[in-house]
Design a protein around this motif. Structure first.
Motif, PDB file in Angstrom:
ATOM      1  N   GLN A   9       5.378  -3.593  -1.892  1.00 34.70           N
ATOM      2  CA  GLN A   9       4.801  -2.261  -1.752  1.00 34.70           C
ATOM      3  C   GLN A   9       4.062  -1.867  -3.032  1.00 34.70           C
ATOM      4  O   GLN A   9       2.957  -1.310  -2.973  1.00 34.70           O
ATOM      5  N   THR A  10       4.625  -2.162  -4.168  1.00 31.77           N
ATOM      6  CA  THR A  10       3.976  -1.851  -5.448  1.00 31.77           C
ATOM      7  C   THR A  10       2.675  -2.636  -5.605  1.00 31.77           C
ATOM      8  O   THR A  10       1.659  -2.088  -6.036  1.00 31.77           O
ATOM      9  N   LEU A  11       2.697  -3.911  -5.226  1.00 30.29           N
ATOM     10  CA  LEU A  11       1.478  -4.722  -5.282  1.00 30.29           C
ATOM     11  C   LEU A  11       0.390  -4.133  -4.393  1.00 30.29           C
ATOM     12  O   LEU A  11      -0.768  -4.005  -4.808  1.00 30.29           O
ATOM     13  N   LEU A  12       0.757  -3.748  -3.187  1.00 33.78           N
ATOM     14  CA  LEU A  12      -0.209  -3.126  -2.277  1.00 33.78           C
ATOM     15  C   LEU A  12      -0.714  -1.797  -2.828  1.00 33.78           C
ATOM     16  O   LEU A  12      -1.907  -1.477  -2.728  1.00 33.78           O
ATOM     17  N   LYS A  13       0.186  -1.017  -3.417  1.00 31.09           N
ATOM     18  CA  LYS A  13      -0.210   0.287  -3.969  1.00 31.09           C
ATOM     19  C   LYS A  13      -1.254   0.112  -5.058  1.00 31.09           C
ATOM     20  O   LYS A  13      -2.283   0.812  -5.064  1.00 31.09           O
ATOM     21  N   PHE A  14      -1.038  -0.826  -5.967  1.00 32.96           N
ATOM     22  CA  PHE A  14      -2.021  -1.033  -7.031  1.00 32.96           C
ATOM     23  C   PHE A  14      -3.318  -1.633  -6.491  1.00 32.96           C
ATOM     24  O   PHE A  14      -4.397  -1.284  -6.947  1.00 32.96           O
ATOM     25  N   LEU A  70      -2.500   5.847  -5.595  1.00 31.59           N
ATOM     26  CA  LEU A  70      -1.614   5.629  -6.742  1.00 31.59           C
ATOM     27  C   LEU A  70      -0.581   6.746  -6.895  1.00 31.59           C
ATOM     28  O   LEU A  70       0.567   6.492  -7.248  1.00 31.59           O
ATOM     29  N   ALA A  71      -0.982   7.982  -6.610  1.00 37.52           N
ATOM     30  CA  ALA A  71      -0.092   9.126  -6.799  1.00 37.52           C
ATOM     31  C   ALA A  71       0.805   9.381  -5.584  1.00 37.52           C
ATOM     32  O   ALA A  71       1.987   9.698  -5.740  1.00 37.52           O
ATOM     33  N   LYS A  72       0.245   9.287  -4.408  1.00 38.65           N
ATOM     34  CA  LYS A  72       0.961   9.590  -3.157  1.00 38.65           C
ATOM     35  C   LYS A  72       0.562   8.575  -2.085  1.00 38.65           C
ATOM     36  O   LYS A  72      -0.228   8.888  -1.182  1.00 38.65           O
ATOM     37  N   PRO A  73       1.084   7.355  -2.180  1.00 36.88           N
ATOM     38  CA  PRO A  73       0.650   6.325  -1.231  1.00 36.88           C
ATOM     39  C   PRO A  73       0.953   6.662   0.227  1.00 36.88           C
ATOM     40  O   PRO A  73       0.236   6.198   1.120  1.00 36.88           O
ATOM     41  N   GLN A  74       1.954   7.479   0.470  1.00 38.77           N
ATOM     42  CA  GLN A  74       2.269   7.834   1.845  1.00 38.77           C
ATOM     43  C   GLN A  74       1.178   8.700   2.482  1.00 38.77           C
ATOM     44  O   GLN A  74       1.141   8.846   3.691  1.00 38.77           O
ATOM     45  N   GLY A 110      -3.971  -3.925   5.814  1.00 31.23           N
ATOM     46  CA  GLY A 110      -3.106  -3.932   4.628  1.00 31.23           C
ATOM     47  C   GLY A 110      -2.807  -2.526   4.145  1.00 31.23           C
ATOM     48  O   GLY A 110      -1.672  -2.209   3.769  1.00 31.23           O
ATOM     49  N   ALA A 111      -3.816  -1.661   4.137  1.00 35.20           N
ATOM     50  CA  ALA A 111      -3.604  -0.277   3.713  1.00 35.20           C
ATOM     51  C   ALA A 111      -2.692   0.449   4.703  1.00 35.20           C
ATOM     52  O   ALA A 111      -1.851   1.270   4.308  1.00 35.20           O
ATOM     53  N   TYR A 112      -2.825   0.133   5.980  1.00 34.14           N
ATOM     54  CA  TYR A 112      -1.953   0.699   7.002  1.00 34.14           C
ATOM     55  C   TYR A 112      -0.498   0.293   6.743  1.00 34.14           C
ATOM     56  O   TYR A 112       0.423   1.109   6.832  1.00 34.14           O
ATOM     57  N   VAL A 113      -0.294  -0.981   6.423  1.00 32.22           N
ATOM     58  CA  VAL A 113       1.055  -1.472   6.112  1.00 32.22           C
ATOM     59  C   VAL A 113       1.625  -0.707   4.916  1.00 32.22           C
ATOM     60  O   VAL A 113       2.785  -0.285   4.929  1.00 32.22           O
ATOM     61  N   LEU A 114       0.808  -0.518   3.879  1.00 33.85           N
ATOM     62  CA  LEU A 114       1.253   0.249   2.718  1.00 33.85           C
ATOM     63  C   LEU A 114       1.631   1.673   3.133  1.00 33.85           C
ATOM     64  O   LEU A 114       2.656   2.201   2.685  1.00 33.85           O
ATOM     65  N   ALA A 115       0.832   2.284   3.974  1.00 33.68           N
ATOM     66  CA  ALA A 115       1.129   3.648   4.421  1.00 33.68           C
ATOM     67  C   ALA A 115       2.465   3.699   5.143  1.00 33.68           C
ATOM     68  O   ALA A 115       3.303   4.572   4.870  1.00 33.68           O
TER      69      ALA A 115
END
Length: 125
Positions: A9-14, A70-74, A110-115
């Motif tokens: 999750q951190t990797l995707l967030k960055f 970066l601040a609010k990935p959700q 990928g961004a959907y998965v992070l969300a």
């Protein structure tokens, strides 16, 4: 397992935070590419201003979206996912750069998965 998920999750967030910031900033300089070339021809005729001005507006939106990831990935990851899908649809509608459209669809997934991961984490916390 939870540590692995958190690392992913951190990797995707960055990834989905920094890439839009870099791409957005480049809309002002065109160092990476000439971004105007990706505009569908029908869009160019509809704009009340030049394509570089349009791309600078897009750049600001992308920078804000990246910061939000970066601040609010959700929240930010949903925006980046939708943004990438819109870019892909624009490319498809223009009938060119279909390879980039496919790449952007994959990135949107990928961004959907992070969300989804970020929303699930927020519920647990």
């Amino acid at each position: 397992m939870n540590t692995t998920i958190k690392q992913l999750q951190t990797l995707l967030k960055f990834t989905y935070g920094l890439v839009p910031i870099v791409a957005g900033a480049d809309k002002f300089t065109n160092i990476l590419t000439n971004w105007g070339q990706y505009l569908a021809p029908w869009m160019k005729g509809m704009m009340p201003f030049g394509e570089h001005t349009f791309m600078m507006i897009v750049g600001v939106i992308e920078i804000i979206a990246g910061i939000l990831v970066l601040a609010k990935p959700q929240i930010g990851a949903w925006i980046v996912s939708a943004w990438l899908l819109l870019i892909a649809l624009t490319l498809i509608s223009g009938g060119s750069y279909l390879d980039v459209a496919v790449r952007d669809i994959v990135m949107a997934i990928g961004a959907y998965v992070l969300a989804r991961l970020s929303v699930a984490e927020a519920r647990i916390a």
